[in-house]
Design an enzyme around this catalytic site. Sequence first.
Site, PDB file in Angstrom:
ATOM      1  N   LYS A   1       0.830  -1.206   0.000  1.00  0.00           N
ATOM      2  CA  LYS A   1       0.000   0.000   0.000  1.00  0.00           C
ATOM      3  C   LYS A   1       0.870   1.265   0.000  1.00  0.00           C
ATOM      4  O   LYS A   1       0.649   2.177  -0.778  1.00  0.00           O
ATOM      5  CB  LYS A   1      -0.928   0.025   1.225  1.00  0.00           C
ATOM      6  CG  LYS A   1      -1.857  -1.170   1.332  1.00  0.00           C
ATOM      7  CD  LYS A   1      -2.834  -1.031   2.492  1.00  0.00           C
ATOM      8  CE  LYS A   1      -2.189  -1.145   3.871  1.00  0.00           C
ATOM      9  NZ  LYS A   1      -1.797  -2.500   4.272  1.00  0.00           N
TER      10      LYS A   1
ATOM     11  N   ARG B   1      -9.395   0.778   9.505  1.00  0.00           N
ATOM     12  CA  ARG B   1      -9.040  -0.602   9.780  1.00  0.00           C
ATOM     13  C   ARG B   1     -10.126  -1.318  10.574  1.00  0.00           C
ATOM     14  O   ARG B   1     -10.001  -2.503  10.823  1.00  0.00           O
ATOM     15  CB  ARG B   1      -7.742  -0.639  10.586  1.00  0.00           C
ATOM     16  CG  ARG B   1      -6.486  -0.950   9.774  1.00  0.00           C
ATOM     17  CD  ARG B   1      -5.330  -0.862  10.736  1.00  0.00           C
ATOM     18  NE  ARG B   1      -4.152  -1.574  10.384  1.00  0.00           N
ATOM     19  CZ  ARG B   1      -3.062  -1.038   9.826  1.00  0.00           C
ATOM     20  NH1 ARG B   1      -3.076   0.219   9.447  1.00  0.00           N
ATOM     21  NH2 ARG B   1      -1.985  -1.764   9.656  1.00  0.00           N
TER      22      ARG B   1
ATOM     23  N   ARG C   1      11.484  -7.175   4.377  1.00  0.00           N
ATOM     24  CA  ARG C   1      11.440  -5.729   4.661  1.00  0.00           C
ATOM     25  C   ARG C   1      12.035  -5.445   6.030  1.00  0.00           C
ATOM     26  O   ARG C   1      12.718  -4.447   6.224  1.00  0.00           O
ATOM     27  CB  ARG C   1       9.988  -5.241   4.585  1.00  0.00           C
ATOM     28  CG  ARG C   1       9.832  -3.757   4.840  1.00  0.00           C
ATOM     29  CD  ARG C   1       8.432  -3.276   4.507  1.00  0.00           C
ATOM     30  NE  ARG C   1       7.527  -3.406   5.663  1.00  0.00           N
ATOM     31  CZ  ARG C   1       6.221  -3.078   5.616  1.00  0.00           C
ATOM     32  NH1 ARG C   1       5.677  -2.647   4.496  1.00  0.00           N
ATOM     33  NH2 ARG C   1       5.463  -3.196   6.684  1.00  0.00           N
TER      34      ARG C   1
ATOM     35  N   ARG D   1      11.584  -1.654  11.504  1.00  0.00           N
ATOM     36  CA  ARG D   1      10.298  -1.740  12.198  1.00  0.00           C
ATOM     37  C   ARG D   1      10.260  -2.980  13.077  1.00  0.00           C
ATOM     38  O   ARG D   1      10.396  -4.099  12.597  1.00  0.00           O
ATOM     39  CB  ARG D   1       9.151  -1.785  11.177  1.00  0.00           C
ATOM     40  CG  ARG D   1       8.870  -0.447  10.557  1.00  0.00           C
ATOM     41  CD  ARG D   1       7.753  -0.525   9.546  1.00  0.00           C
ATOM     42  NE  ARG D   1       6.518  -1.103  10.088  1.00  0.00           N
ATOM     43  CZ  ARG D   1       5.362  -1.079   9.444  1.00  0.00           C
ATOM     44  NH1 ARG D   1       5.280  -0.493   8.255  1.00  0.00           N
ATOM     45  NH2 ARG D   1       4.296  -1.632   9.973  1.00  0.00           N
TER      46      ARG D   1
ATOM     47  N   ARG E   1      -0.410  -9.337  13.392  1.00  0.00           N
ATOM     48  CA  ARG E   1      -0.955  -8.282  12.535  1.00  0.00           C
ATOM     49  C   ARG E   1      -1.945  -8.867  11.532  1.00  0.00           C
ATOM     50  O   ARG E   1      -2.961  -8.264  11.223  1.00  0.00           O
ATOM     51  CB  ARG E   1       0.175  -7.525  11.826  1.00  0.00           C
ATOM     52  CG  ARG E   1       0.845  -6.518  12.770  1.00  0.00           C
ATOM     53  CD  ARG E   1       2.247  -6.171  12.339  1.00  0.00           C
ATOM     54  NE  ARG E   1       2.296  -5.403  11.100  1.00  0.00           N
ATOM     55  CZ  ARG E   1       3.384  -5.349  10.320  1.00  0.00           C
ATOM     56  NH1 ARG E   1       4.478  -6.027  10.639  1.00  0.00           N
ATOM     57  NH2 ARG E   1       3.365  -4.611   9.233  1.00  0.00           N
TER      58      ARG E   1
HETATM   59  P1  AMP Z   1       0.996   0.028   9.113  1.00  0.00           P
HETATM   60  O1  AMP Z   1       2.199   0.869   8.865  1.00  0.00           O
HETATM   61  O2  AMP Z   1      -0.216   0.527   8.346  1.00  0.00           O
HETATM   62  O3  AMP Z   1       1.248  -1.437   8.894  1.00  0.00           O
HETATM   63  O4  AMP Z   1       0.590   0.190  10.648  1.00  0.00           O
HETATM   64  C1  AMP Z   1       1.462  -0.215  11.665  1.00  0.00           C
HETATM   65  C2  AMP Z   1       0.753  -0.259  12.998  1.00  0.00           C
HETATM   66  O5  AMP Z   1       0.231   1.040  13.300  1.00  0.00           O
HETATM   67  C3  AMP Z   1      -0.439  -1.184  13.060  1.00  0.00           C
HETATM   68  O6  AMP Z   1      -0.064  -2.533  13.296  1.00  0.00           O
HETATM   69  C4  AMP Z   1      -1.202  -0.573  14.252  1.00  0.00           C
HETATM   70  O7  AMP Z   1      -0.588  -0.877  15.461  1.00  0.00           O
HETATM   71  C5  AMP Z   1      -0.998   0.922  14.011  1.00  0.00           C
HETATM   72  N1  AMP Z   1      -2.069   1.457  13.141  1.00  0.00           N
HETATM   73  C6  AMP Z   1      -1.918   1.983  11.898  1.00  0.00           C
HETATM   74  N2  AMP Z   1      -3.096   2.364  11.380  1.00  0.00           N
HETATM   75  C7  AMP Z   1      -4.027   2.048  12.306  1.00  0.00           C
HETATM   76  C8  AMP Z   1      -5.445   2.162  12.349  1.00  0.00           C
HETATM   77  N3  AMP Z   1      -6.152   2.658  11.325  1.00  0.00           N
HETATM   78  N4  AMP Z   1      -6.072   1.735  13.470  1.00  0.00           N
HETATM   79  C9  AMP Z   1      -5.387   1.220  14.511  1.00  0.00           C
HETATM   80  N5  AMP Z   1      -4.067   1.057  14.516  1.00  0.00           N
HETATM   81  C10 AMP Z   1      -3.379   1.460  13.433  1.00  0.00           C
END
Ligand code: AMP
Length: 372
Positions: free
Chosen positions: A196, A271, A310, A316, A328
């Site tokens: 994404k 989400r 990654r 991360r 996740r």
């Molecule tokens: P991402 O970079 O989108 O994979 O997000 C990494 C982490 O950020 C996720 O595993 C959640 O802990 C937190 N996070 C990101 N977006 C959201 C969201 N819309 N709602 C809740 N937690 C989020």
Amino acid sequence: MGILKLQDLYFKPYLHKDEIKIIVKHLALQVKRDLPKGEVPIFVGILNGCFLFAADFIREFNGNCEVSFVKLASYNGISSSENVRQLVGINEDLTGRTVIILEDIIDTGNTLQEIYTIFKDKKLKKLKIATLFFKPDVFRKELPIDYIGKSIEDKFIVGYGLDYNGLGRNYPEIYQLSTPPKMKNIVLFGPPGAGKGTQAEFLKDMYNLVHISTGDVFRFNIKNKTELGLLAKKYMDEGDLVPDEVTINMLKAEVNKNTDANGFIFDGFPRTQSQAEALDAFLAEKGELINGMIALEVSEDVLITRLLERGKTSGRADDTDEIKIRNRFNEYNTKTAILKEYFDAQDKYYGINGIGTIEEITQRISEVFDTL
Ligand code: AMP
């Protein structure tokens, strides 16, 4: 409540059904309180617009009464016309009775004048007018209105019985005429590691959009040790979702920083169902909407390999440990994947094969984007 499109016009949410319920209840109580003890009124609804209001009002009135209807027509499109026609009249003998008119909306007063004319020689004991909505700025008559649910500004409204060219009466809420949406907004969707973020970078330049990645905003806050960052860190490190309220407020603030954007790419948001609902309501207040959810579809095995790869360079914490990655996915499958249905139900879901070169996938996405 999102944006409503009826034929050529857009409408934004104006009154929620709970607010309408309170107004109707209050009106019914006032009317009841003013009636002499034992008096059985005749409620006369003015069709078509009053049908939901009259039904709810009479239930709230909750007492002995008779019910009848008159059908008048005055509107053409969105402008009130002088020419009020009576399509269905009154047949009951109303001599000596208290008649209470139930109107959905009074604006210029042309219909009201016709009502007073219709009942003038019916030898009533009393004629009273109860209207759900009233537009004081355009009312031009010297005629009494006994009960007003809510005075509103002179903007065209639909829903809860009120129509635009016959449409919109079915909605339980009220919507107000709005300008057409100016933005093109998409949700970029897919499980962790689907690509994404990578795709968003290309799309934002191609279409001049603002990219909001909630994950990136959280990571930025963690890096800068803000209060929000400290709060989010414990969830993120475990691969859990950050609580909705925190995330939604953060997202709104990010959108509000870019009010003149051509549109947004929402990446990692929504989400959960409640985030999706909050986003729809928030955009609708601005007269905007989500045009589509573009979902990158990739199998879990491919994703785990990608994420571990990654993790070697991304720094991360949630990318390096297979258990956290699995968590996740678990969060995705239990809380996020249902959003496919949410957007599908609005005909806004576009699934895309997420396996291929970056260019191929960008091409697939832009083909969809161009149709939105
Ligand atoms: P991402 O970079 O989108 O994979 O997000 C990494 C982490 O950020 C996720 O595993 C959640 O802990 C937190 N996070 C990101 N977006 C959201 C969201 N819309 N709602 C809740 N937690 C989020």
